[in-house]
Write a protein that holds these residues in place. Sequence first.
Motif, PDB file in Angstrom:
ATOM      1  N   GLU A  45      -2.286   7.292   1.095  1.00  0.00           N
ATOM      2  CA  GLU A  45      -3.194   6.763   0.357  1.00  0.00           C
ATOM      3  C   GLU A  45      -4.149   6.120  -0.382  1.00  0.00           C
ATOM      4  OE1 GLU A  45      -2.261   9.191  -2.546  1.00  0.00           O
ATOM      5  OE2 GLU A  45      -0.086  10.156  -1.702  1.00  0.00           O
ATOM      6  N   ASN A  46      -5.179   6.980  -1.044  1.00  0.00           N
ATOM      7  CA  ASN A  46      -5.836   6.663  -1.412  1.00  0.00           C
ATOM      8  C   ASN A  46      -5.994   5.057  -3.072  1.00  0.00           C
ATOM      9  OD1 ASN A  46      -8.089   7.265   0.537  1.00  0.00           O
ATOM     10  ND2 ASN A  46      -7.568   9.113  -1.197  1.00  0.00           N
ATOM     11  N   GLN A  47      -4.613   5.629  -3.388  1.00  0.00           N
ATOM     12  CA  GLN A  47      -3.966   4.912  -4.413  1.00  0.00           C
ATOM     13  C   GLN A  47      -2.845   4.822  -5.361  1.00  0.00           C
ATOM     14  OE1 GLN A  47      -7.081   5.498  -8.043  1.00  0.00           O
ATOM     15  NE2 GLN A  47      -6.279   7.012  -8.180  1.00  0.00           N
ATOM     16  N   PRO A  48      -2.145   3.654  -4.940  1.00  0.00           N
ATOM     17  CA  PRO A  48      -0.773   3.840  -5.500  1.00  0.00           C
ATOM     18  C   PRO A  48      -0.557   4.888  -6.699  1.00  0.00           C
ATOM     19  CG  PRO A  48      -1.948   1.738  -6.052  1.00  0.00           C
ATOM     20  CD  PRO A  48      -2.475   2.263  -6.091  1.00  0.00           C
ATOM     21  N   ASN A  49       0.206   5.359  -7.657  1.00  0.00           N
ATOM     22  CA  ASN A  49       0.621   6.397  -8.710  1.00  0.00           C
ATOM     23  C   ASN A  49       1.011   5.481  -9.594  1.00  0.00           C
ATOM     24  OD1 ASN A  49      -0.150   8.903  -7.241  1.00  0.00           O
ATOM     25  ND2 ASN A  49       1.432   9.059  -6.541  1.00  0.00           N
ATOM     26  N   MET A  50       0.867   5.636 -10.723  1.00  0.00           N
ATOM     27  CA  MET A  50       0.557   4.475 -11.492  1.00  0.00           C
ATOM     28  C   MET A  50       2.361   4.217 -11.843  1.00  0.00           C
ATOM     29  SD  MET A  50       0.101   5.143 -15.404  1.00  0.00           S
ATOM     30  CE  MET A  50       1.679   4.776 -16.926  1.00  0.00           C
ATOM     31  N   LEU A  51       3.622   4.853 -10.914  1.00  0.00           N
ATOM     32  CA  LEU A  51       5.313   4.020 -11.162  1.00  0.00           C
ATOM     33  C   LEU A  51       5.191   3.747 -10.475  1.00  0.00           C
ATOM     34  CD1 LEU A  51       6.235   7.000 -13.277  1.00  0.00           C
ATOM     35  CD2 LEU A  51       6.070   4.815 -14.195  1.00  0.00           C
ATOM     36  N   ASP A  52       4.218   3.575  -9.280  1.00  0.00           N
ATOM     37  CA  ASP A  52       4.777   3.141  -7.551  1.00  0.00           C
ATOM     38  C   ASP A  52       5.382   2.170  -7.192  1.00  0.00           C
ATOM     39  OD1 ASP A  52       4.198   6.305  -6.775  1.00  0.00           O
ATOM     40  OD2 ASP A  52       2.937   5.190  -5.249  1.00  0.00           O
ATOM     41  N   LYS A  53       6.276   1.422  -6.882  1.00  0.00           N
ATOM     42  CA  LYS A  53       6.381   0.142  -6.199  1.00  0.00           C
ATOM     43  C   LYS A  53       5.886  -0.558  -4.769  1.00  0.00           C
ATOM     44  CE  LYS A  53      11.056  -0.819  -8.579  1.00  0.00           C
ATOM     45  NZ  LYS A  53      10.817  -1.561  -9.144  1.00  0.00           N
ATOM     46  N   THR A  54       5.028  -1.597  -4.939  1.00  0.00           N
ATOM     47  CA  THR A  54       4.160  -1.515  -4.343  1.00  0.00           C
ATOM     48  C   THR A  54       5.147  -2.882  -2.958  1.00  0.00           C
ATOM     49  OG1 THR A  54       2.415  -0.392  -5.052  1.00  0.00           O
ATOM     50  CG2 THR A  54       1.972  -2.268  -3.057  1.00  0.00           C
ATOM     51  N   TYR A  55       4.867  -2.077  -1.935  1.00  0.00           N
ATOM     52  CA  TYR A  55       5.177  -3.235  -1.281  1.00  0.00           C
ATOM     53  C   TYR A  55       4.232  -3.910   0.147  1.00  0.00           C
ATOM     54  CZ  TYR A  55       9.585  -1.937  -2.475  1.00  0.00           C
ATOM     55  OH  TYR A  55      10.850  -1.331  -3.728  1.00  0.00           O
ATOM     56  N   SER A  56       4.471  -5.437   0.404  1.00  0.00           N
ATOM     57  CA  SER A  56       2.919  -6.303   1.386  1.00  0.00           C
ATOM     58  C   SER A  56       4.219  -6.136   2.730  1.00  0.00           C
ATOM     59  CB  SER A  56       2.303  -6.553   1.002  1.00  0.00           C
ATOM     60  OG  SER A  56       1.214  -7.137   1.782  1.00  0.00           O
ATOM     61  N   PHE A  57       3.204  -5.948   3.911  1.00  0.00           N
ATOM     62  CA  PHE A  57       3.875  -6.061   5.300  1.00  0.00           C
ATOM     63  C   PHE A  57       3.031  -6.433   5.731  1.00  0.00           C
ATOM     64  CE2 PHE A  57       6.909  -2.894   3.930  1.00  0.00           C
ATOM     65  CZ  PHE A  57       7.944  -3.427   3.888  1.00  0.00           C
ATOM     66  N   SER A  58       2.380  -7.856   6.252  1.00  0.00           N
ATOM     67  CA  SER A  58       0.762  -7.863   6.558  1.00  0.00           C
ATOM     68  C   SER A  58      -0.252  -7.436   6.549  1.00  0.00           C
ATOM     69  CB  SER A  58       1.338  -8.335   8.374  1.00  0.00           C
ATOM     70  OG  SER A  58       2.321  -8.815   8.559  1.00  0.00           O
ATOM     71  N   GLY A  59       0.082  -7.523   4.981  1.00  0.00           N
ATOM     72  CA  GLY A  59      -1.411  -6.923   4.258  1.00  0.00           C
ATOM     73  C   GLY A  59      -1.719  -5.495   4.480  1.00  0.00           C
ATOM     74  N   LEU A  60      -0.400  -5.316   5.030  1.00  0.00           N
ATOM     75  CA  LEU A  60       0.108  -3.400   5.008  1.00  0.00           C
ATOM     76  C   LEU A  60       0.000  -2.852   3.204  1.00  0.00           C
ATOM     77  CD1 LEU A  60       0.483  -0.788   6.297  1.00  0.00           C
ATOM     78  CD2 LEU A  60       2.014  -1.238   7.402  1.00  0.00           C
ATOM     79  N   LYS A  61      -0.040  -2.064   2.589  1.00  0.00           N
ATOM     80  CA  LYS A  61       0.508  -2.020   1.495  1.00  0.00           C
ATOM     81  C   LYS A  61       1.564  -0.598   1.658  1.00  0.00           C
ATOM     82  CE  LYS A  61      -2.542  -3.929  -1.618  1.00  0.00           C
ATOM     83  NZ  LYS A  61      -3.642  -3.780  -2.717  1.00  0.00           N
ATOM     84  N   VAL A  62       2.917  -0.587   1.110  1.00  0.00           N
ATOM     85  CA  VAL A  62       3.436   0.610   1.423  1.00  0.00           C
ATOM     86  C   VAL A  62       3.636   0.777   0.171  1.00  0.00           C
ATOM     87  CG1 VAL A  62       5.757   1.267   1.983  1.00  0.00           C
ATOM     88  CG2 VAL A  62       3.660   0.161   3.698  1.00  0.00           C
ATOM     89  N   PHE A  63       3.718   2.356  -0.590  1.00  0.00           N
ATOM     90  CA  PHE A  63       3.845   2.843  -2.027  1.00  0.00           C
ATOM     91  C   PHE A  63       5.218   3.330  -2.088  1.00  0.00           C
ATOM     92  CE2 PHE A  63      -0.314   3.102  -1.522  1.00  0.00           C
ATOM     93  CZ  PHE A  63      -0.745   1.772  -2.193  1.00  0.00           C
ATOM     94  N   VAL A  64       6.210   3.546  -2.750  1.00  0.00           N
ATOM     95  CA  VAL A  64       7.152   3.602  -3.188  1.00  0.00           C
ATOM     96  C   VAL A  64       6.939   4.353  -4.656  1.00  0.00           C
ATOM     97  CG1 VAL A  64       9.637   4.203  -2.525  1.00  0.00           C
ATOM     98  CG2 VAL A  64       8.155   2.076  -1.043  1.00  0.00           C
ATOM     99  N   ASP A  65       7.678   6.071  -4.782  1.00  0.00           N
ATOM    100  CA  ASP A  65       7.326   6.276  -5.539  1.00  0.00           C
ATOM    101  C   ASP A  65       9.198   6.492  -6.248  1.00  0.00           C
ATOM    102  OD1 ASP A  65       8.911   8.759  -3.966  1.00  0.00           O
ATOM    103  OD2 ASP A  65       7.460   9.714  -4.915  1.00  0.00           O
TER     104      ASP A  65
END
Length: 65
Positions: A45-65
């Motif tokens: 994804e190029n950007q997270p959605n407004m309601l996404d939860k964002t997790y970070s793993f060693s600088g890698l962003k993971v978006f979960v809706d």
Amino acid sequence: MVQMTEKAVGKVREILDSQEPKPAGLRIAVVGGGCSGFSYSMAFENQPNMLDKTYSFSGLKVFVD
């Protein structure tokens, strides 16, 4: 909660770094379909959605809706 191994993070970063333009992170979602009625989806994804939860793993962003 979402967990990722260091090996998985490394592989996702390797693939992400080869993309142009470079995506902001990885989206993990549950979508309708499949034998049990649901299946998992992963996409860059190029950007997270407004309601996404964002997790970070060693600088890698993971978006979960």
